[in-house]
Design a protein around this motif. Structure first.
Motif, PDB file in Angstrom:
ATOM      1  N   UNK A 132      37.795   0.647  62.697  1.00  0.00           N
ATOM      2  CA  UNK A 132      38.489  -0.602  63.012  1.00  0.00           C
ATOM      3  C   UNK A 132      39.433  -1.022  61.900  1.00  0.00           C
ATOM      4  N   UNK A 133      39.581  -0.203  60.872  1.00  0.00           N
ATOM      5  CA  UNK A 133      40.564  -0.486  59.818  1.00  0.00           C
ATOM      6  C   UNK A 133      40.252  -1.696  58.972  1.00  0.00           C
ATOM      7  N   UNK A 134      38.946  -1.994  58.724  1.00  0.00           N
ATOM      8  CA  UNK A 134      38.606  -3.182  57.931  1.00  0.00           C
ATOM      9  C   UNK A 134      38.857  -2.968  56.442  1.00  0.00           C
ATOM     10  N   UNK A 135      38.948  -1.719  56.011  1.00  0.00           N
ATOM     11  CA  UNK A 135      39.291  -1.339  54.630  1.00  0.00           C
ATOM     12  C   UNK A 135      38.186  -1.620  53.610  1.00  0.00           C
ATOM     13  N   UNK A 136      36.977  -1.939  54.059  1.00  0.00           N
ATOM     14  CA  UNK A 136      35.886  -2.150  53.101  1.00  0.00           C
ATOM     15  C   UNK A 136      35.543  -0.855  52.377  1.00  0.00           C
ATOM     16  N   UNK A 137      35.689   0.295  53.049  1.00  0.00           N
ATOM     17  CA  UNK A 137      35.414   1.569  52.392  1.00  0.00           C
ATOM     18  C   UNK A 137      36.447   1.840  51.297  1.00  0.00           C
ATOM     19  N   UNK A 138      37.678   1.414  51.514  1.00  0.00           N
ATOM     20  CA  UNK A 138      38.739   1.689  50.528  1.00  0.00           C
ATOM     21  C   UNK A 138      38.450   0.946  49.229  1.00  0.00           C
ATOM     22  N   UNK A 139      38.083  -0.347  49.303  1.00  0.00           N
ATOM     23  CA  UNK A 139      37.828  -1.106  48.074  1.00  0.00           C
ATOM     24  C   UNK A 139      36.523  -0.698  47.405  1.00  0.00           C
ATOM     25  N   UNK A 140      35.590  -0.109  48.169  1.00  0.00           N
ATOM     26  CA  UNK A 140      34.312   0.274  47.572  1.00  0.00           C
ATOM     27  C   UNK A 140      34.265   1.729  47.129  1.00  0.00           C
ATOM     28  N   UNK A 141      35.358   2.474  47.291  1.00  0.00           N
ATOM     29  CA  UNK A 141      35.381   3.873  46.833  1.00  0.00           C
ATOM     30  C   UNK A 141      35.716   3.902  45.345  1.00  0.00           C
ATOM     31  N   UNK A 142      34.782   4.376  44.486  1.00  0.00           N
ATOM     32  CA  UNK A 142      35.046   4.340  43.046  1.00  0.00           C
ATOM     33  C   UNK A 142      36.144   5.307  42.620  1.00  0.00           C
ATOM     34  N   UNK A 143      36.444   6.307  43.441  1.00  0.00           N
ATOM     35  CA  UNK A 143      37.441   7.311  43.068  1.00  0.00           C
ATOM     36  C   UNK A 143      38.809   7.057  43.700  1.00  0.00           C
ATOM     37  N   UNK A 144      38.918   6.079  44.558  1.00  0.00           N
ATOM     38  CA  UNK A 144      40.206   5.822  45.225  1.00  0.00           C
ATOM     39  C   UNK A 144      40.631   6.948  46.148  1.00  0.00           C
ATOM     40  N   UNK A 145      39.665   7.503  46.848  1.00  0.00           N
ATOM     41  CA  UNK A 145      39.973   8.651  47.714  1.00  0.00           C
ATOM     42  C   UNK A 145      40.579   8.209  49.040  1.00  0.00           C
ATOM     43  N   UNK A 146      40.036   7.134  49.572  1.00  0.00           N
ATOM     44  CA  UNK A 146      40.431   6.744  50.925  1.00  0.00           C
ATOM     45  C   UNK A 146      41.644   5.818  50.913  1.00  0.00           C
ATOM     46  N   UNK A 147      42.414   5.874  51.982  1.00  0.00           N
ATOM     47  CA  UNK A 147      43.555   4.980  52.152  1.00  0.00           C
ATOM     48  C   UNK A 147      43.777   4.767  53.633  1.00  0.00           C
ATOM     49  N   UNK A 148      44.563   3.764  53.929  1.00  0.00           N
ATOM     50  CA  UNK A 148      44.847   3.445  55.322  1.00  0.00           C
ATOM     51  C   UNK A 148      46.346   3.561  55.549  1.00  0.00           C
ATOM     52  N   UNK A 149      46.720   4.474  56.429  1.00  0.00           N
ATOM     53  CA  UNK A 149      48.134   4.634  56.768  1.00  0.00           C
ATOM     54  C   UNK A 149      48.410   3.669  57.922  1.00  0.00           C
ATOM     55  N   UNK A 150      49.053   2.552  57.607  1.00  0.00           N
ATOM     56  CA  UNK A 150      49.168   1.475  58.596  1.00  0.00           C
ATOM     57  C   UNK A 150      49.975   1.907  59.831  1.00  0.00           C
ATOM     58  N   UNK A 151      50.774   2.948  59.700  1.00  0.00           N
ATOM     59  CA  UNK A 151      51.646   3.312  60.826  1.00  0.00           C
ATOM     60  C   UNK A 151      50.906   4.083  61.915  1.00  0.00           C
ATOM     61  N   UNK A 152      49.719   4.651  61.565  1.00  0.00           N
ATOM     62  CA  UNK A 152      48.992   5.425  62.573  1.00  0.00           C
ATOM     63  C   UNK A 152      47.816   4.624  63.099  1.00  0.00           C
ATOM     64  N   UNK A 153      47.710   4.524  64.418  1.00  0.00           N
ATOM     65  CA  UNK A 153      46.627   3.744  65.015  1.00  0.00           C
ATOM     66  C   UNK A 153      45.861   4.610  66.003  1.00  0.00           C
ATOM     67  N   UNK A 154      44.596   4.205  66.261  1.00  0.00           N
ATOM     68  CA  UNK A 154      43.792   4.936  67.243  1.00  0.00           C
ATOM     69  C   UNK A 154      44.017   4.343  68.632  1.00  0.00           C
ATOM     70  N   UNK A 155      43.229   4.807  69.616  1.00  0.00           N
ATOM     71  CA  UNK A 155      43.446   4.391  70.999  1.00  0.00           C
ATOM     72  C   UNK A 155      43.284   2.890  71.190  1.00  0.00           C
ATOM     73  N   UNK A 156      42.474   2.240  70.322  1.00  0.00           N
ATOM     74  CA  UNK A 156      42.269   0.791  70.445  1.00  0.00           C
ATOM     75  C   UNK A 156      43.311   0.006  69.674  1.00  0.00           C
ATOM     76  N   UNK A 157      44.179   0.674  68.935  1.00  0.00           N
ATOM     77  CA  UNK A 157      45.234  -0.006  68.196  1.00  0.00           C
ATOM     78  C   UNK A 157      44.886  -0.348  66.771  1.00  0.00           C
ATOM     79  N   UNK A 158      43.736   0.137  66.287  1.00  0.00           N
ATOM     80  CA  UNK A 158      43.357  -0.130  64.891  1.00  0.00           C
ATOM     81  C   UNK A 158      43.942   0.953  63.974  1.00  0.00           C
TER      82      UNK A 158
END
Lengths: 75, 259
Positions: free
Chosen positions: A16-42
């Motif tokens: 759902x793109x809440x980004x809680x995993x991004x701020x809690x990743x100590x290595x900065x591995x994850x990111x959210x590419x805002x331009x790509x969405x799934x079938x629900x639009x997240x």
């Protein structure tokens, strides 16, 4: 010293793109590419820096929707 | 090394528990409900009591909890989850019973049922999600709303002179002789999630002892009700909710924790 290497598999349709995993990743591995969405639009997360992942499972532990599956090996 | 070499079944360290159904959760992005659902189901899996557990869902955002938890569940009328759980536990004393309630359900309309169940010392687990607001109906003021906190029915902030004080249910039930384990946790960081899981595990293990009710409060965010992003709402929760609702054990093994 043995080094851990990890990988994260994202269940794109559940994310759902809440980004809680991004701020809690100590290595900065994850990111959210805002331009790509799934079938629900997240906009969903992806592994931006896969080489830095240590498989600590912090992202999967805080994910409210159980999106992430974590794998880890010793190298 | 390529990511594809790591993603193999033998290297798996964390996956979603099978006790959750494949249905997508109906909660808003970043809501703490999803984490608590998962923790509860993981604990049942670890204790191997999935087949012997009966859950009671409440009214609120968690009204559809039975759709997501792959166990035997029922859905109680508003606020009456602890009353329904009392009946179930007394009929099947060897089953594990838990209620899953929000603050609008447990601390507002269900105050009488909750307090009397705790006072009688019924032998089940109460999981109480406190986000300080009525999330499902559109962010109205709840009994747990903080002084000065804005909600859709208190647009200028909660005035204590006019609207009264917020209620600390967890401290309240800890004073009752029927409760055996009372704690307050949160699920906004990995460390807190792991602590909350331990608390939920203890709460289920206590049911074997027949010594009284186990009460686990989880302070959670309601980012859509608070009108913030999930990340901002967790920071707001740390700065504002935790000073009023301090985390930690309040009653362990039937004894109040002195700090």
């Amino acid at each position: 010293m043995a080094k851990m290497k990890g990988a994260v598999v994202v269940d794109v349709e559940r994310c759902k793109g809440c980004e809680l995993c991004i701020v809690n990743c100590p290595q900065g591995v994850l990111a959210n590419l805002k331009s790509q969405v799934n079938a629900k639009g997240y906009p969903y997360v992806y592994m931006k820096n896969p080489d830095d992942c240590t498989g600590c499972t912090n992202c999967a532990v805080v994910c409210p929707d159980g999106v992430l599956t974590v794998y880890r090996i010793k190298v | 090394m390529d990511v594809k070499d790591i993603i193999k079944p033998e290297n798996l360290v964390y996956e979603r528990t099978k006790n959750l159904t494949d249905k997508a959760l109906s909660y808003c992005p970043g809501c703490g409900h999803g984490v608590v659902h998962r923790l509860t189901m993981e604990v049942l899996e670890e204790l191997q009591i999935t087949q012997d557990t009966i859950g009671v869902a409440s009214v609120g955002c968690s009204v559809l909890a039975y759709e997501f938890m792959n166990i035997d569940m029922t859905q109680a009328p508003h606020g009456r989850a602890t009353a329904a759980a009392t009946g179930i536990k007394r009929c099947w004393p060897d089953k594990y019973v838990f209620t899953y309630q929000g603050d609008g359900d447990l601390a507002a309309i269900g105050t009488a049922e909750t307090i009397h169940s705790c006072n009688r010392g019924e032998n089940f687990t109460v999981i109480f999600i406190n986000n300080g607001i009525y999330g499902m109906t559109g962010g109205q003021m709840a009994p747990t709303t903080l002084p000065g906190m804005k909600s859709s029915t208190t647009p200028y902030g909660r005035e204590v002179e006019l609207m009264g004080n917020p209620i600390k249910m967890t401290e309240l039930v800890a004073q009752l002789p029927g409760t055996y384990y009372v704690t307050r946790q949160s699920v906004h960081t990995p460390a807190n999630v792991r602590k909350a899981k331990k608390a939920i595990r203890i709460a289920f293990e206590n049911q074997k002892l027949n010594k009284g009710l186990s009460f686990v409060e989880i302070v959670s965010n309601c980012n859509s009700g608070w009108k913030m992003t999930p990340v901002d709402s967790n920071i707001w929760m740390e700065e504002n909710m935790f000073p009023f609702y301090p985390l930690g054990d309040i009653k362990v093994n039937g004894e109040l924790v002195t700090k």
